[in-house]
Every structure is written in structure tokens, then in C-alpha cells.
Write a protein that holds these residues in place. Structure first.
Motif: not given
Length: 281
Positions: A3-5, A65-71, A73-77, A136-139
Motif C-alpha cells: 500500500i505504501d507503494q 492511476e484509476t486502478h491505484a485509487r481503487v486499490l 479505497r479498498a485498503w481503507a475499507d 486515503a483513509g488517513a483522516l
């Protein structure tokens, strides 16, 4: 792939600079380079081209980029599902810098009363970064001046914060000199209203976007500026400055922000209501 990548990749798209991304993510530049190389190896494609003019994404990066944003969001969920809202949860609240001094204590007291089962971490920041952190789910919740258009974010109005013109020199608006004016630039909405109401004072040689810095400049340089009403009244009360007669009050809209997925959750609704009810008109 880690996820940090993904976070590093998305931040690089925004900054276009390995140095700036390293500063924003609080890591070394070599760490950023290592993450990008690892991601490129996993994907089998080069993602960025570096040159003197900056860092540019490749076609592969734009497609990813689109796939990265989906990934992301999925991690935050996934994190939210593993550690659901409830007991022993530490909630992160971001508050616009200008609101910290006069509102953070009152708001945090009210939030703790409304949600006694939760802990709170409160930090000051700017709207743009808080919106990124919410995505990003950090806040968990943000109090912002400037909503950032995003399909992942949800905003509600909290009200407005009044800003007053005060001066160490001029008594009336007609006496204010552009050469002695400290130009406040607190948010795009504030700047637009200021430019409309005071076109002759909208190009200053000294400017800042943070109220505490503007206050310090006023005291050090002497002159005229706008400050949040509570801060202005404090300087008026101690004799440091005085109100400028016939100067308009400028109202800055304030919004509570959260991720779209949280807008109907009971705890988040309760936090939003608490903040909306505690904002001083």
C-alpha cells in the motif's frame, strides 16, 4: 505490491517531484525511489520519466492511476472493517489552521462528551491536504475552508467565520495604505470576496495564508490586515490594534468533510452535528 507503494505513486502524480513527495510522506528520497522501482518491477512497466523540468508520468502510469485509487479505497475499507467504529477507536480529526486556537478545545470537549467511547487525535492542516487524507483513509473527519471536488468526499456546511479588519495605524478604511497592508490569503473564497470588496488592497507586498502568521506580521511590521474576529478582538482588547471604521466584515464559509462511505454512519453523523452546533455564528 504494498500500500505504501500505491500511496507514493499517487502522491508523485500530484507533486511531480520526488523531493516534495518525500517531504510530504516524511521519508527519504531514496525510499521514494525504492518504492517506485518496486512498483515498476511488479507491473513490468516504467511509470515516471525524470528530467530537469521535473517528474512526468508515462502512459502506463496514467493508465494505472484509476486502478491505484481503487486499490487505495479498498485498503481503507478493509481497515475500517477489521477495526470498526466503536470502542477503543482513535479518530483522527483535521481542523483548518485558522480555527485551531479559538475552536479546537471547545470542539474536542463536545466530541468527547458525544462519543465517550472514542479517543481523538486532532491536528491542524490546510483544506487541500485534509481532503487528500480523507480520500486515503488517513483522516476520519475534517473541518475545511475549501471543499475539494471528489467523487469520494462528502461535505456539509458548518456556517461561517467572520474576519475583521484591524490596524495599528489607520482609523478608517479611507486611511488604509496599500503599502502598509498585509494581504491575507486564507482561502480561495476569502480571496475572491476580498478582491471584490477591496480591489485597491488586493495586491500586497507582504502576504500570508495563516492567521497566526498574519497576526505576527501585523505586530512586527505595523499596518493593517484582516484576522478572525476572536483573534482581532483580542488584539483590540489589549491595545495592540484597533478596528478600522467602515471596513466590511468578510465571512469565510466552513465545511465538515468526510469520506462518502461514512456519511450515513451514526458516529460520523453525530460528530458532524456536534461540530455544526458548536461553530460560533
Amino acid at each position: 505490491m504494498q500500500i505504501d507503494q500505491i500511496e507514493t505513486f499517487l502522491d508523485l502524480l500530484d507533486t511531480g517531484s520526488f523531493n516534495r513527495t518525500a517531504d510530504r510522506l516524511n521519508v527519504t528520497q531514496s525510499t521514494i525511489s525504492g518504492r517506485v522501482k518496486a512498483l515498476e518491477k511488479a507491473l513490468g512497466e516504467r511509470l515516471f520519466e525524470r528530467s530537469r523540468s521535473g517528474t512526468q508520468p508515462t502512459t502506463a502510469a496514467l493508465r494505472f492511476e484509476t486502478h491505484a485509487r481503487v486499490l487505495r479505497r479498498a485498503w481503507a475499507d478493509a481497515q475500517a472493517d477489521v477495526k470498526p467504529y466503536g470502542a477503543a477507536v482513535m479518530l483522527r480529526i483535521g481542523i483548518q489552521h485558522d480555527l485551531l486556537d479559538n475552536h479546537a478545545g471547545d470542539w474536542l470537549t463536545a466530541l468527547r462528551s458525544a462519543l465517550p467511547e472514542c479517543g481523538f487525535y486532532v491536528d491542524g492542516d490546510y483544506s487541500r491536504q485534509m481532503c487528500r487524507d480523507l480520500e486515503a483513509g488517513a483522516l476520519d473527519l475534517g473541518v475545511v475552508f475549501t471543499p475539494r471536488p471528489s467523487p469520494d468526499l462528502y461535505f456539509e456546511s458548518m456556517g461561517e467565520i467572520p474576519y475583521r479588519m484591524i490596524s495599528t495605524q489607520a482609523q478608517t478604511l479611507a486611511e488604509v495604505k496599500a503599502t502598509d497592508y498585509i494581504l491575507p490569503n486564507y482561502a480561495p473564497a476569502f480571496a475572491q470576496t476580498h478582491a471584490t470588496l477591496l480591489p485597491g488592497l488586493s495586491e500586497g507586498t507582504v502576504s500570508s495564508g495563516q492567521a497566526a502568521a498574519v497576526r505576527g506580521l501585523l505586530i512586527a511590521l505595523q499596518g493593517t490586515t484582516y484576522l478572525p474576529s476572536e483573534m482581532a478582538e483580542s488584539l483590540i482588547a489589549d491595545g495592540t490594534a484597533h478596528p478600522v471604521a467602515r471596513a466590511p466584515t468578510i465571512a469565510q464559509p466552513v465545511f465538515v468533510a468526510m469520506h462518502l462511505r461514512n456519511r450515513h454512519r451514526a458516529g460520523y453523523r453525530r460528530m458532524a452535528r456536534v461540530l455544526q452546533n458548536r461553530l460560533t455564528p
